[in-house]
Motif scaffolding. Structure first.
Motif, short mmCIF file in Angstrom:
data_model
loop_
_atom_site.label_atom_id
_atom_site.label_comp_id
_atom_site.label_asym_id
_atom_site.label_seq_id
_atom_site.Cartn_x
_atom_site.Cartn_y
_atom_site.Cartn_z
N HIS A 2 0.87 -1.38 -0.04
CA HIS A 2 0.08 -0.02 0.05
C HIS A 2 0.76 1.26 -0.02
O HIS A 2 1.97 1.34 0.71
N TYR A 25 2.77 2.59 7.26
CA TYR A 25 1.34 2.24 6.48
C TYR A 25 1.07 1.03 5.83
O TYR A 25 -0.17 0.45 6.05
N ASP A 26 2.03 0.44 5.30
CA ASP A 26 1.62 -0.91 4.94
C ASP A 26 1.37 -1.96 6.08
O ASP A 26 0.54 -2.73 5.58
N MET A 29 -1.98 -1.45 7.19
CA MET A 29 -3.21 -1.88 6.17
C MET A 29 -3.16 -3.13 6.40
O MET A 29 -4.30 -3.75 6.12
N GLU A 30 -2.31 -3.82 6.57
CA GLU A 30 -2.26 -5.54 6.63
C GLU A 30 -3.00 -5.84 8.07
O GLU A 30 -3.80 -6.71 7.95
N HIS A 33 -6.87 -5.14 7.68
CA HIS A 33 -7.61 -5.86 6.72
C HIS A 33 -8.29 -7.12 7.40
O HIS A 33 -8.88 -7.85 6.81
N ARG A 37 -12.21 -4.57 4.52
CA ARG A 37 -11.69 -3.47 3.84
C ARG A 37 -12.20 -2.15 4.59
O ARG A 37 -13.04 -1.79 4.57
N LYS A 40 -12.20 4.99 3.03
CA LYS A 40 -11.37 6.16 2.91
C LYS A 40 -11.20 6.94 4.12
O LYS A 40 -9.94 7.46 3.91
N LEU A 43 -8.40 5.16 6.11
CA LEU A 43 -7.27 5.02 5.35
C LEU A 43 -6.59 6.50 5.60
O LEU A 43 -5.68 6.49 5.79
N CYS A 65 2.96 2.71 13.07
CA CYS A 65 1.79 1.69 13.06
C CYS A 65 1.02 2.01 14.04
O CYS A 65 -0.21 2.03 14.04
#
Length: 84
Positions: A2, A25-26, A29-30, A33, A37, A40, A43, A65
Motif C-alpha cells: 500500500h 502504512y503498509d 493496512m495489513e 484488513h 476493507r 477512505k 485510510l 503503525c
C-alpha cells in the motif's frame, strides 16, 4: 503493498522518511484488513497520523503503525490476532 504517497500533500520528506512512512502504512493496512476493507476516511486518518508523527520526529515504523492504528481505536498488538 500500500502506498502512503497519495496522502503526502505538504512538506518535503527525505527518501528514508518516505520508506519509513510507507513501511508503517503498509503494516497498518495489513493489520486492519483482518477486519475487512477499511473506508477512505480510516485510510486517510491512519496515513495522516503516520505523516504527522514522522514530521514530529518519529522514525520507528512499528511505533508509527501502532500509534496510527490507535487513532482509529485499534491496538496493533491485537489487530489481526484472534482473541485468546
Amino acid at each position: 503493498m500500500h502506498s502512503i504517497i497519495p496522502f503526502v500533500n505538504s512538506g518535503v520528506f527525505e527518501p528514508a522518511d518516505i520508506k519509513v512512512m510507507s513501511d508503517a502504512y503498509d503494516k497498518a493496512m495489513e493489520d486492519i484488513h483482518f477486519f475487512g476493507r477499511p473506508n477512505k476516511i480510516v485510510l486517510a486518518m491512519i496515513a495522516t497520523r503516520i505523516i504527522n508523527l514522522t514530521r514530529a520526529g518519529e522514525r520507528n515504523p512499528h511505533r508509527l503503525c501502532e500509534r496510527a492504528l490507535a487513532v482509529c481505536g485499534f491496538k496493533s498488538d491485537r489487530v489481526g490476532r484472534p482473541e485468546e
